[in-house]
Design an enzyme around this catalytic site. Sequence first.
Site, PDB file in Angstrom:
ATOM      1  N   LYS A   1      45.592  47.007  35.725  1.00  0.00           N
ATOM      2  CA  LYS A   1      46.062  46.842  37.097  1.00  0.00           C
ATOM      3  C   LYS A   1      45.953  45.341  37.405  1.00  0.00           C
ATOM      4  O   LYS A   1      44.890  44.838  37.711  1.00  0.00           O
ATOM      5  CB  LYS A   1      45.210  47.672  38.066  1.00  0.00           C
ATOM      6  CG  LYS A   1      45.796  47.737  39.485  1.00  0.00           C
ATOM      7  CD  LYS A   1      45.220  46.607  40.299  1.00  0.00           C
ATOM      8  CE  LYS A   1      45.842  46.564  41.695  1.00  0.00           C
ATOM      9  NZ  LYS A   1      45.722  45.227  42.298  1.00  0.00           N
TER      10      LYS A   1
ATOM     11  N   GLU B   1      32.964  40.730  36.090  1.00  0.00           N
ATOM     12  CA  GLU B   1      32.872  39.266  36.017  1.00  0.00           C
ATOM     13  C   GLU B   1      33.347  38.744  37.359  1.00  0.00           C
ATOM     14  O   GLU B   1      34.528  38.839  37.686  1.00  0.00           O
ATOM     15  CB  GLU B   1      33.716  38.742  34.860  1.00  0.00           C
ATOM     16  CG  GLU B   1      33.365  37.309  34.479  1.00  0.00           C
ATOM     17  CD  GLU B   1      34.352  36.301  35.009  1.00  0.00           C
ATOM     18  OE1 GLU B   1      34.128  35.820  36.152  1.00  0.00           O
ATOM     19  OE2 GLU B   1      35.316  35.991  34.310  1.00  0.00           O
ATOM     20  N   LEU B   2      32.412  38.202  38.135  1.00  0.00           N
ATOM     21  CA  LEU B   2      32.670  37.908  39.537  1.00  0.00           C
ATOM     22  C   LEU B   2      32.692  36.399  39.787  1.00  0.00           C
ATOM     23  O   LEU B   2      33.018  35.626  38.906  1.00  0.00           O
ATOM     24  CB  LEU B   2      31.632  38.633  40.405  1.00  0.00           C
ATOM     25  CG  LEU B   2      31.502  40.140  40.111  1.00  0.00           C
ATOM     26  CD1 LEU B   2      30.413  40.769  40.969  1.00  0.00           C
ATOM     27  CD2 LEU B   2      32.834  40.854  40.302  1.00  0.00           C
TER      28      LEU B   2
ATOM     29  N   CYS C   1      36.923  30.646  37.562  1.00  0.00           N
ATOM     30  CA  CYS C   1      35.595  31.126  37.946  1.00  0.00           C
ATOM     31  C   CYS C   1      34.493  30.251  37.357  1.00  0.00           C
ATOM     32  O   CYS C   1      33.395  30.181  37.896  1.00  0.00           O
ATOM     33  CB  CYS C   1      35.412  32.578  37.507  1.00  0.00           C
ATOM     34  SG  CYS C   1      35.692  32.839  35.737  1.00  0.00           S
TER      35      CYS C   1
ATOM     36  N   GLU D   1      31.771  29.687  47.146  1.00  0.00           N
ATOM     37  CA  GLU D   1      32.782  29.461  46.118  1.00  0.00           C
ATOM     38  C   GLU D   1      34.043  28.885  46.750  1.00  0.00           C
ATOM     39  O   GLU D   1      34.662  29.505  47.620  1.00  0.00           O
ATOM     40  CB  GLU D   1      33.104  30.762  45.387  1.00  0.00           C
ATOM     41  CG  GLU D   1      34.038  30.545  44.203  1.00  0.00           C
ATOM     42  CD  GLU D   1      34.244  31.800  43.381  1.00  0.00           C
ATOM     43  OE1 GLU D   1      34.251  32.894  43.970  1.00  0.00           O
ATOM     44  OE2 GLU D   1      34.391  31.691  42.153  1.00  0.00           O
TER      45      GLU D   1
END
Length: 522
Positions: free
Chosen positions: A181, A253-254, A287, A385
Amino acid sequence: MEATTRPETDPAATNGAPPAGSDRIEVHKPVDGSLLATVPVDGPERVREVVDRVRRAQPEWEAIGFAGRRRWLASLRDWLIENSDHVADVMQAETGKVRADAELEAPFICDVINFYGENAERFLADEAPSAHLPLLKVKRLQVVFSPFQVVGNISPWNFPVILSFDDSIAALMAGCAVVIKPSEFTPLAAMEIVRAWKEDVGGPDVLDIVNGVGETGGALVDACDYIQFTGSEKTGKVVMKRAADTLTPVSLELGGKDPMIVLRDANLDRAVNGAAYGGLANTGQICMAIERVYVEEPIYDEFVSKLADRVRELRQGDDGRTATAEIGAMTTPAQLEIVSDHVEDAREKGARILTGGRRGDGPGDWYEATVIADVDHSMKVMTDETFGPVIPVMKVADAEEALRLSNDTTYGLSGSVFTRDFKRGEAIARRMEAGAINVDDVLTNYLTLEVPMGGWKSSGIGYRHSAYGIRKFCRTESIVSPRFPQGKADPLWFPHSRRKRNLINRLTRLFNARGWRNRLGI
């Protein structure tokens, strides 16, 4: 001069993200906001149909073994090599990347295919540990790895090919079926590669794609046996909560707020170039990008001066196939707003904007490459972030202060330390609270497939790459079997008796105690 802000009712204001309930996604070009394509939204029923179909094909995919799966994925690799320019064209249009960044993605996936093609069988080979208790040496111990049937991979917009297929390749090599997705902002390149798998490669029906927003992603979480998610901390928590309803395992994985420490003995020119590339590659939308820099006081002034000069030299624009720009557009208007907010917050709190610090002129989602000096941890740009083309630099007294500040965050994805003393750099790296650290380098830890890449703290759960990155897609099974013919019953089985218990108690003392007098009860 600031570019005109689009009204919220304009679909391009969210770069094509449809409101809930829409049946189509509009994908817009970040460089000018023009409509690029429309894509049907897959609702929950369609998601279940796709997952059920690939689930039916998975047993045969697993049965063909590593050699069979390697051949099919090698065919996909060859297609990517032959069509890399086409894939880069599609991705560049939907993301606003510069050509150099767009051309990196397909070759990286080719390398992932080769890496797991050459190593997956070894990583997932049966293990045969030896029993530590002498009485159990008569047993044959085995650990075997069995793939989850269907893996759902929910991927973000910043690397539409790498983050849609990096984990997917590992899962496919393990014997899983995969449904991707992609981000609703950038689905086109991933769709084209899945189309090629089906039509050009003619691969087995174990790789597919579904498109949509939260409802589609939630349905995928419900239907799959394992979920790989890459994206924001906020959405990652939503995915994890949804997966908890079915006890579906997840790997997340953020976000990151990755620090770079520059010691006074560093090669200053290398550190400046590393900060520029590590902070601004992919327009800072990585990231693992360098999001904050800590520089020891004796070299601070020279560092920020050289960094500002270096960044001023970088070219920004839509460079087509020419590879004549380093900084592209922001992929989504929402991210542009975050970047602008962080820079203005720093400006209002007394930081110095050495270069950049403005939205770009004209249509599209542009923000200038920016260097900010004299920042501190009261500013959003040092704690939240940013995910954009901004490099904030803070002066520190010494390495200890740099370490304390670099660890003063809820994130822990990656980081860097620059010094000529590599052993000292490694010692500092061990004290940095993050999953992957570079010494005298930036971003390279993602390319080294032999070692795991994953986050600590709020930066995620689980790892990609290395043996960790493929074993996570498997269920672990232990098999204990006899080495020799056995009697009617084992000593621990019924019936119990005092005599039997006394014998067993003596044996457990003999094996568990240390020192012969203690073992013998003397």
